[in-house]
Write a protein that holds these residues in place. Structure first.
Motif, short mmCIF file in Angstrom:
data_model
loop_
_atom_site.label_atom_id
_atom_site.label_comp_id
_atom_site.label_asym_id
_atom_site.label_seq_id
_atom_site.Cartn_x
_atom_site.Cartn_y
_atom_site.Cartn_z
N VAL A 178 57.38 165.99 54.72
CA VAL A 178 56.25 165.62 54.27
C VAL A 178 55.18 166.84 53.78
O VAL A 178 54.12 166.74 53.25
CB VAL A 178 55.18 164.85 55.24
N LYS A 179 55.84 168.15 53.99
CA LYS A 179 54.94 169.40 53.53
C LYS A 179 55.50 170.12 52.45
O LYS A 179 55.31 171.16 52.22
CB LYS A 179 54.95 170.23 54.77
N GLY A 180 56.04 169.24 51.45
CA GLY A 180 56.64 169.73 50.25
C GLY A 180 57.93 170.45 49.92
O GLY A 180 58.28 171.13 49.06
N GLU A 181 58.67 170.37 51.10
CA GLU A 181 60.03 170.69 51.06
C GLU A 181 60.68 169.89 50.22
O GLU A 181 60.53 168.67 50.09
CB GLU A 181 60.74 170.85 52.38
N VAL A 182 61.81 170.45 49.44
CA VAL A 182 62.75 169.50 48.65
C VAL A 182 64.36 169.55 49.03
O VAL A 182 64.64 170.46 49.94
CB VAL A 182 62.53 170.07 47.14
N GLY A 216 54.49 176.20 44.70
CA GLY A 216 53.50 175.59 44.02
C GLY A 216 53.58 174.12 44.38
O GLY A 216 52.82 173.11 44.07
N ILE A 217 54.64 173.72 45.17
CA ILE A 217 54.79 172.33 45.64
C ILE A 217 54.37 172.21 47.11
O ILE A 217 55.01 173.04 47.82
CB ILE A 217 56.49 171.99 45.36
N VAL A 218 53.38 171.47 47.42
CA VAL A 218 52.92 171.64 48.95
C VAL A 218 52.99 170.27 49.43
O VAL A 218 52.50 170.24 50.72
CB VAL A 218 51.33 172.31 48.69
N ASN A 219 53.37 169.17 48.89
CA ASN A 219 53.21 167.86 49.40
C ASN A 219 54.54 166.96 49.05
O ASN A 219 54.95 167.32 48.21
CB ASN A 219 51.89 167.07 49.46
N LYS A 220 54.61 165.98 49.93
CA LYS A 220 55.63 165.11 49.77
C LYS A 220 55.70 164.47 48.19
O LYS A 220 56.68 164.34 47.46
CB LYS A 220 55.92 163.94 50.63
N GLU A 221 54.62 164.05 47.63
CA GLU A 221 54.30 163.58 46.41
C GLU A 221 55.02 164.40 45.39
O GLU A 221 55.66 163.97 44.47
CB GLU A 221 52.72 162.87 46.18
#
Length: 172
Positions: A18-22, A67-72
């Motif tokens: 949920v913390k922006g990891e991919v 720049g990616i900080v959340n799950k969405e």
């Protein structure tokens, strides 16, 4: 070869946590090396990412993108392919090729007869295959990308010579 040509080195498969990891699929020979080629960009160049590999997953890696900080945000990138300019990749050894260089190359048999063009390079786990499409072929043919079946790859001339196993070519 054009040093600014983009080479696909990975693809995003959605969020991890949920913390922006991919979830990242790496197409580099050593999957963790993908981070060494950052910044990675989308094909049209509208997004660019620094990358930190944070772990290994089944069929891929977990990673953080700048720049990616959340799950969405991570989920919004699902299916995005990541590219780098070719000149940022290492030089290849003799008899090593980037798949993108092979696509579109003309393929000839050992007698000089044109068979068609390389449409794709496939790998289903048992080695690379060249998918060849040609006007005289009813269906595409798959040729093992081995030294025996493909003795000549001339990148400069955009020409491949194949000596496929008996029975692989129609009418052979």
């Amino acid at each position: 070869m054009d040093g600014s040509k983009l080479i696909c080195v990975g693809a995003l498969a959605g969020a991890f946590g949920v913390k922006g990891e991919v979830r990242l699929k790496s197409f580099t020979s050593n999957p963790n090396d993908i981070a060494n080629y950052a910044p990675l960009q989308t094909e049209n160049g509208d997004k660019c990412f620094e990358i930190v590999v944070t772990g290994r997953l089944k069929n891929g890696l977990a990673a953080r993108l700048s720049g990616i900080v959340n799950k969405e945000q991570a989920d919004d990138l699902k299916g995005t392919k990541l590219f780098v300019p070719r000149d940022r990749l290492p030089s290849l050894q003799e008899d090593e090729f980037y798949y993108s260089d092979l696509i579109g190359m003309m393929v000839y048999d050992t007698g000089g007869k044109e068979l068609g063009k390389v449409q794709a390079v496939l790998n289903h786990g048992a080695g690379d295959l060249l998918e060849i499409h040609g006007v005289n072929l009813k269906t595409s043919i798959l040729i093992p990308f081995t030294k025996e079946a493909v003795p000549t790859v001339d990148i400069a001339a955009r020409r491949i010579v194949t000596d496929p196993p008996d029975g692989l070519l129609p009418g052979a």
